[in-house]
Design a protein around this motif. Structure first.
Motif, short mmCIF file in Angstrom:
data_model
loop_
_atom_site.label_atom_id
_atom_site.label_comp_id
_atom_site.label_asym_id
_atom_site.label_seq_id
_atom_site.Cartn_x
_atom_site.Cartn_y
_atom_site.Cartn_z
N THR A 170 17.99 -66.79 5.03
CA THR A 170 17.60 -65.47 5.53
C THR A 170 16.16 -65.13 5.17
O THR A 170 15.56 -64.24 5.77
CB THR A 170 18.50 -64.35 4.96
N PHE A 171 15.58 -65.83 4.20
CA PHE A 171 14.18 -65.58 3.87
C PHE A 171 13.25 -66.08 4.97
O PHE A 171 12.12 -65.64 5.09
CB PHE A 171 13.79 -66.28 2.56
N LEU A 172 13.74 -67.05 5.72
CA LEU A 172 12.86 -67.69 6.71
C LEU A 172 12.89 -66.98 8.05
O LEU A 172 11.91 -67.01 8.78
CB LEU A 172 13.26 -69.16 6.90
N PHE A 173 14.01 -66.40 8.39
CA PHE A 173 14.11 -65.85 9.73
C PHE A 173 14.87 -64.54 9.70
O PHE A 173 15.94 -64.45 9.12
CB PHE A 173 14.84 -66.85 10.64
N THR A 174 14.30 -63.51 10.32
CA THR A 174 15.03 -62.25 10.45
C THR A 174 15.47 -62.11 11.90
O THR A 174 14.71 -62.41 12.81
CB THR A 174 14.14 -61.06 10.06
N PRO A 175 16.70 -61.67 12.12
CA PRO A 175 17.24 -61.67 13.48
C PRO A 175 16.52 -60.73 14.43
O PRO A 175 16.60 -60.91 15.64
CB PRO A 175 18.70 -61.24 13.31
N MET B 10 15.22 -56.53 15.46
CA MET B 10 15.78 -55.19 15.51
C MET B 10 16.85 -55.03 16.59
O MET B 10 17.90 -54.44 16.35
CB MET B 10 14.61 -54.24 15.81
N ILE B 11 16.60 -55.58 17.77
CA ILE B 11 17.48 -55.31 18.90
C ILE B 11 18.87 -55.94 18.73
O ILE B 11 19.88 -55.23 18.83
CB ILE B 11 16.83 -55.76 20.23
N PRO B 12 18.96 -57.25 18.42
CA PRO B 12 20.30 -57.80 18.20
C PRO B 12 21.03 -57.12 17.05
O PRO B 12 22.24 -56.91 17.12
CB PRO B 12 20.04 -59.28 17.89
N SER B 13 20.29 -56.74 15.99
CA SER B 13 20.93 -56.06 14.87
C SER B 13 21.50 -54.71 15.32
O SER B 13 22.61 -54.34 14.96
CB SER B 13 19.93 -55.83 13.73
N TYR B 14 20.72 -54.01 16.12
CA TYR B 14 21.18 -52.73 16.64
C TYR B 14 22.43 -52.92 17.49
O TYR B 14 23.41 -52.19 17.37
CB TYR B 14 20.08 -52.07 17.46
N ILE C 168 24.69 -55.27 17.42
CA ILE C 168 25.92 -55.61 16.70
C ILE C 168 26.49 -54.36 16.02
O ILE C 168 27.71 -54.14 16.02
CB ILE C 168 25.70 -56.77 15.69
N HIS D 236 23.76 -60.83 9.80
CA HIS D 236 22.56 -61.66 9.91
C HIS D 236 22.72 -62.77 10.94
O HIS D 236 21.92 -62.89 11.85
CB HIS D 236 22.18 -62.25 8.56
N TYR D 237 23.78 -63.56 10.79
CA TYR D 237 23.88 -64.73 11.66
C TYR D 237 24.36 -64.40 13.06
O TYR D 237 23.86 -64.99 14.03
CB TYR D 237 24.73 -65.82 10.99
N PRO E 274 23.73 -61.51 14.72
CA PRO E 274 22.54 -61.04 15.44
C PRO E 274 21.52 -62.15 15.72
O PRO E 274 20.86 -62.13 16.76
CB PRO E 274 21.94 -59.99 14.50
N THR E 275 21.41 -63.11 14.80
CA THR E 275 20.49 -64.22 15.05
C THR E 275 20.89 -64.93 16.34
O THR E 275 20.05 -65.21 17.20
CB THR E 275 20.50 -65.20 13.87
N GLY F 31 22.64 -63.54 18.61
CA GLY F 31 22.50 -62.52 19.64
C GLY F 31 21.15 -62.53 20.32
O GLY F 31 20.97 -61.95 21.39
N ASN F 32 20.18 -63.20 19.69
CA ASN F 32 18.86 -63.31 20.30
C ASN F 32 18.86 -64.02 21.65
O ASN F 32 17.86 -64.00 22.35
CB ASN F 32 17.89 -64.02 19.34
N GLY G 161 9.84 -63.32 15.18
CA GLY G 161 10.63 -64.09 14.23
C GLY G 161 10.23 -65.56 14.21
O GLY G 161 10.09 -66.16 13.14
N LEU H 173 8.54 -67.69 11.27
CA LEU H 173 9.16 -68.91 10.74
C LEU H 173 8.13 -70.04 10.66
O LEU H 173 8.00 -70.71 9.62
CB LEU H 173 10.32 -69.31 11.65
N ILE I 198 5.68 -69.40 7.83
CA ILE I 198 6.23 -69.64 6.49
C ILE I 198 6.30 -71.13 6.20
O ILE I 198 5.91 -71.60 5.13
CB ILE I 198 7.62 -69.00 6.35
#
Lengths: 299, 321
Positions: free
Chosen positions: A122-127, A129-133, A135, B47-48, B50-51, B53-54, B295, B299, B302
């Motif tokens: 999770t440090f490398l990639f954040t999903p 805002m939109i997909p988080s919203y 879900i 987290h996963y 929604p990931t 979900g992209n 994102g 990546l 980083i």
């Protein structure tokens, strides 16, 4: 006072003065705005008018602004919401983090590598805002207080810090307890946690402050302004300048005291948002020791 | 509860575990797994999922049809993104702010740490540390509100200027000064907290070096240059690389809160762009594409930053294993 090492030259008067001035200015830059805000929140309408705005020198003092805020209404409710979310969230987050950190801290246990990897990734990639919203919406959590808690309940960062701390506890201690027949829950409760009070306090502070300050999740997930936490109220009434007390009421007197000026009320909202942080902070500050923070920064 | 007691060496996790069969390890470790499962569950859901979900970035997503029912449109959203001038404004602002803060924010905690470290009285030092760490725990709403009260159009500075007969001057709504303003806010809020890691690095420098240098006649400034700064070098390099890897993250709330006051031209950054473009208009797929772009670039940055870190012989955020 620590003494100067013998090899170090005495500072010049100029250097010493400069250092004192710079450090004083830094401390003042942190403290002075807070002082002005607190003082204004405690001032009467007359003092505020005389000062022409923010009050820098103490004049007449009163608690009217706070009485207005806590006499029921928007701010009272927001404080309750924020307090509830902070308490429930912190307990939940801390519990989940301690369990997971301990569960992943024993070398060689089943699946601990892939599970830890899930957190580290999770440090490398954040999903985003939109997909988080989406879900949160799919789960039906819009306008639910859980939307302020669950998505941010476990911070991988805090988990890694805590795990690093648990791993420093000598394995022999835990192994001997295991041989004596203690379950892992018991070991965690009776041996590991008592040895980890400092790190628990610091991580607890991180979570509590995170929940108390939570702003953006509420912007996204809470549409019903009757459920707004304090930070949104702070934004609406202080930053965006909406008046909590309608202007024509300002000439009336209610319940025997003159209504406090709107500026004092606004400053009081700032103070209410500030005070819990100021209260907890000194107790936890002494735990900001090297170990916790260095582990934290290196992640 | 009736339980067969396993042999003692199977109970200890630090002893050779590779030889045990999976079933025995499960029986030994099930409690550890049970403790980890709730956190992992939340991680997967928030987290996963929604990931994954992209994928709607490649669709013309509508909430009514869902992911399965929405039509696929390939890279259309990304083409739209790259031809959108507002996106380029947001990207340019983000990169400019990162670069500006690298010059005007990044060195501040280092200087402050060196200054604090030179305070001889332990109690005084702890007091100052306590004060400068504190704003890190204030919310951005609070910090922006405080700045507004001091520097804003109705704030203390304007009030004082007006009473002294000068024209008040509002920093909070000036697009040209915005980058300076947000950097000042970041310094006020986080520079103190940022000293922690440098203070720890300073404490780790062997004082014998200073003594030997002083005996050899090195002045205060020469000692700073030849001992202190080289001692801080690994930490400085590490944080610099981390910051570069994080170049597209300038923070969301700070900009979201002040975007209205100074206008989008100066204050739009990538995160606020996604918010305004999507949640205000319902262009879900477009917003997801912008988020995914950010994102993925993050990546890559980083990974590259870590490569650079390894090349410099530093650890980076993950080790090669």
């Amino acid at each position: 006072m620590t003494t100067r090492p013998v090899w170090q030259e005495r500072p010049t008067v100029f250097g010493l003065t400069l250092k004192t001035v710079v450090l004083t200015l830094i401390v003042l830059a942190m403290v002075y705005p807070i002082y002005v805000v607190v003082l204004t929140s405690l001032s009467t309408a007359r003092t505020v008018t005389e000062a022409g705005g923010l009050v820098t020198l103490p004049g007449e003092l009163s608690l009217d602004a706070y009485r207005e805020l806590f006499g029921g209404g928007v701010v009272t409710r927001a404080v309750l919401v924020s307090t509830g979310v902070t308490v429930v969230g912190t307990v939940l987050s801390l519990g989940l983090t301690i369990f997971a950190a301990y569960g992943l801290s024993r070398p060689g246990s089943v699946l601990h590598r892939p599970l830890l990897f899930l957190f580290l990734l999770t440090f490398l990639f954040t999903p985003g805002m939109i997909p988080s919203y989406l879900i949160v919406r799919e789960l039906g959590l819009i306008d639910s207080y859980w939307s302020l808690i669950l998505p941010t309940a476990v911070s991988a960062f805090n988990l890694v810090v805590m795990r690093a701390f648990f791993m420093n506890i000598p394995g022999e201690v835990l192994d001997s307890a295991r041989i004596d027949g203690a379950s892992d829950f018991r070991i965690l409760w009776r041996i590991v946690l008592p040895m980890s009070k400092g790190v628990t306090a610091v991580i607890g502070l991180f979570y509590a402050v995170g929940y108390w300050n939570a702003f953006f999740n509420a912007v996204l997930y809470i549409n019903d302004n009757g459920k707004w936490p304090l930070q949104l109220i702070l934004r609406q009434y202080v930053q965006q300048g909406m008046n909590l007390v309608p202007n024509q009421r300002a000439v009336d007197t209610v319940a025997g005291y003159a209504l406090p000026p709107n500026l004092a009320i606004k400053m009081a909202i700032i103070v209410v948002a500030l005070v819990p942080v100021l209260l907890i902070y000194p107790f936890v500050q002494r735990h900001f020791t090297k170990g916790v923070i260095i582990g934290a920064v290196k992640g | 509860m009736l339980r067969k007691s396993p042999p003692a060496d199977a109970l200890t996790s630090s002893a050779g575990t590779g030889r045990l069969p999976l079933r025995a390890r499960l029986r030994r470790d099930w409690q550890l797994l049970a403790m980890t499962v709730p956190a992992v569950g939340l991680l997967i859901v928030f987290h996963y999922v929604p990931t994954l979900g992209n994928v709607i970035a490649f669709q013309d997503y509508s909430p009514y049809d869902g992911i399965t029912g929405s039509p696929w449109v390939g890279f259309y959203n990304f083409q739209w993104l790259l031809s959108d001038p507002e996106f380029w404004t947001a990207l340019r602002n983000t990169v400019t702010i990162t670069a500006f803060q690298l010059v005007f924010y990044f060195p501040v905690p280092i200087a402050l740490a060196i200054l604090l470290d030179s305070v001889l009285s332990r109690r005084l030092r702890l007091f100052i540390q306590g004060v400068v760490y504190m704003p890190h725990f204030f919310s951005w709403v609070l910090v922006v509100a405080l700045f507004q009260q001091i520097l804003g159009g109705a704030g203390l500075l304007a009030q004082t200027l007006r009473q002294a007969g000068h024209e008040p001057w509002n920093v909070m709504t000036n697009p040209d000064a915005f980058i300076v303003l947000v950097t000042a806010q970041s310094v006020w809020k986080d520079a103190g907290w940022g000293t922690i890691i440098f203070l720890a690095a300073l404490a780790a420098i062997n004082t014998n070096l200073y003594e030997a240098a002083a005996v050899d006649g090195a002045s205060r400034w020469r000692r700073l240059w030849h001992i202190t700064l080289p001692g801080l070098r690994p930490v400085i390099l590490l944080l610099l690389i981390l910051r570069l890897g994080d170049a597209l993250n300038v923070g969301f709330e700070q900009f979201f809160l002040q975007r209205d006051a100074v206008g989008a031209e100066a204050a739009e950054v990538l995160d606020t762009f996604v918010y305004w473009r999507t949640l205000m208009t319902g262009a879900w797929s477009y917003g997801a594409a912008a988020g995914l772009f950010k994102g993925l670039v993050g990546l890559i940055l980083i990974v590259v930053a870590n490569k650079v870190a390894h090349r410099f012989g530093e650890q980076g955020i993950y080790k090669r294993s």
